[in-house]
Design a protein around this motif. Structure first.
Motif, short mmCIF file in Angstrom:
data_model
loop_
_atom_site.label_atom_id
_atom_site.label_comp_id
_atom_site.label_asym_id
_atom_site.label_seq_id
_atom_site.Cartn_x
_atom_site.Cartn_y
_atom_site.Cartn_z
N UNK A 1 0.69 -1.28 -0.34
CA UNK A 1 0.20 -0.02 -0.28
C UNK A 1 0.57 1.62 -0.28
N UNK A 2 1.93 1.29 1.23
CA UNK A 2 2.54 2.86 1.73
C UNK A 2 3.60 2.59 -0.67
N UNK A 3 4.26 1.24 -1.16
CA UNK A 3 4.70 1.73 -2.10
C UNK A 3 4.02 2.52 -3.05
N UNK A 4 2.38 1.84 -3.58
CA UNK A 4 1.63 2.71 -4.48
C UNK A 4 0.85 3.82 -3.76
N UNK A 5 0.49 4.40 -2.56
CA UNK A 5 0.50 5.32 -2.03
C UNK A 5 1.17 6.24 -2.54
N UNK A 6 2.81 6.11 -2.35
CA UNK A 6 3.85 6.84 -2.58
C UNK A 6 4.57 7.33 -4.53
N UNK A 7 3.98 5.26 -4.76
CA UNK A 7 4.06 5.94 -6.34
C UNK A 7 5.69 5.83 -6.48
N UNK B 1 8.83 2.59 -7.39
CA UNK B 1 9.18 1.16 -8.24
C UNK B 1 10.35 1.15 -7.72
N UNK B 2 9.97 -0.53 -6.73
CA UNK B 2 11.67 -1.08 -6.12
C UNK B 2 11.96 -1.87 -7.53
N UNK B 3 11.80 -1.73 -8.89
CA UNK B 3 12.20 -2.59 -9.05
C UNK B 3 13.53 -1.73 -10.23
N UNK B 4 13.08 -0.31 -9.83
CA UNK B 4 14.55 0.77 -10.41
C UNK B 4 14.81 1.00 -9.36
N UNK B 5 14.74 0.63 -8.62
CA UNK B 5 15.10 0.42 -6.80
C UNK B 5 16.80 -0.20 -7.24
N UNK B 6 16.79 -1.48 -7.45
CA UNK B 6 17.56 -2.45 -7.78
C UNK B 6 18.36 -2.95 -8.88
N UNK B 7 19.38 -2.11 -8.13
CA UNK B 7 20.77 -2.68 -9.25
C UNK B 7 21.53 -3.77 -9.62
N UNK B 8 22.37 -4.24 -8.06
CA UNK B 8 22.63 -5.02 -7.80
C UNK B 8 22.92 -5.03 -6.46
N UNK B 9 23.90 -6.30 -6.18
CA UNK B 9 24.38 -7.08 -4.03
C UNK B 9 25.00 -7.53 -5.00
#
Length: 186
Positions: free
Chosen positions: A139-145, A147-155
């Motif tokens: 819900x929080x991710x939708x509310x604040x728009x 996108x987690x996929x954009x944040x995940x670059x490497x590990x």
């Protein structure tokens, strides 16, 4: 009688960890690893994706992650893989909360030491908290728009490979009582 020194207390704790604690956990650890192997072998990686996201997928994630033997460090890249494959970050959070908090060995010890009633309350508490936080996170991710996929670059790996191998060998040696007696004088 004098108070034991910090060194004596540390030695006592290490002796306990290398003997009694391993004896209590080794059979349940084996069962957990066997279950994880069965899940990894027979459940396709795309199995969860067919359910999409939401409460149904989160409940399925709880059912899969509770008996699985996975630590917080190992659950992170698995959850990242789930997110990259298309499940919601909240569903991945359910996996990251329920998996490390429970496993076959923990459940066996809790049941043996505290009984079935405590085990059921423990599982309900973990499951409901994981589901609640997973739904809230989505819900929080939708509310604040966001996108987690954009944040995940490497590990990166947390520990070198050789440390994992060394610890595995040490655990096996300490699990076999005749070999343990050669290593530790009990």
């Amino acid at each position: 009688m004098s108070e034991p020194s910090v060194f004596q207390k540390t030695l006592h704790g290490l002796r306990y960890a290398a003997t009694q604690l391993i004896d209590d956990l080794k059979i349940w650890l084996f069962i957990g690893l066997l279950f994880a192997t069965i899940v990894k072998t027979f459940i396709p990686e795309t199995f969860l994706l067919q359910y999409g996201s939401g409460v149904t997928t989160m409940l399925l994630m709880v059912a899969i992650s509770i008996p699985m033997y996975i630590c917080a460090t190992a659950s992170t890249p698995v959850a990242a893989g789930f997110i990259m494959a298309g499940i919601s970050p909240g569903t991945a959070l359910v996996f990251m909360m329920a998996g490390p908090a429970t496993n076959i060995s923990t459940l066996g010890v809790i049941r043996n030491e505290m009984g079935n009633a405590v085990l059921i309350r423990y599982l309900l508490g973990i499951s409901l908290c994981a589901l609640g936080f997973g739904l809230f996170f989505d819900w929080l991710l939708q509310f604040f728009h966001i996108n987690i996929n954009e944040q995940m670059s490497h590990n990166h790996e947390l520990l070198p490979y050789w440390i994992g191998i060394f610890c595995s060998i040490l655990f096996v040696l300490l699990s076999i009582k005749p070999l343990r007696k050669l290593i530790i004088k009990t």
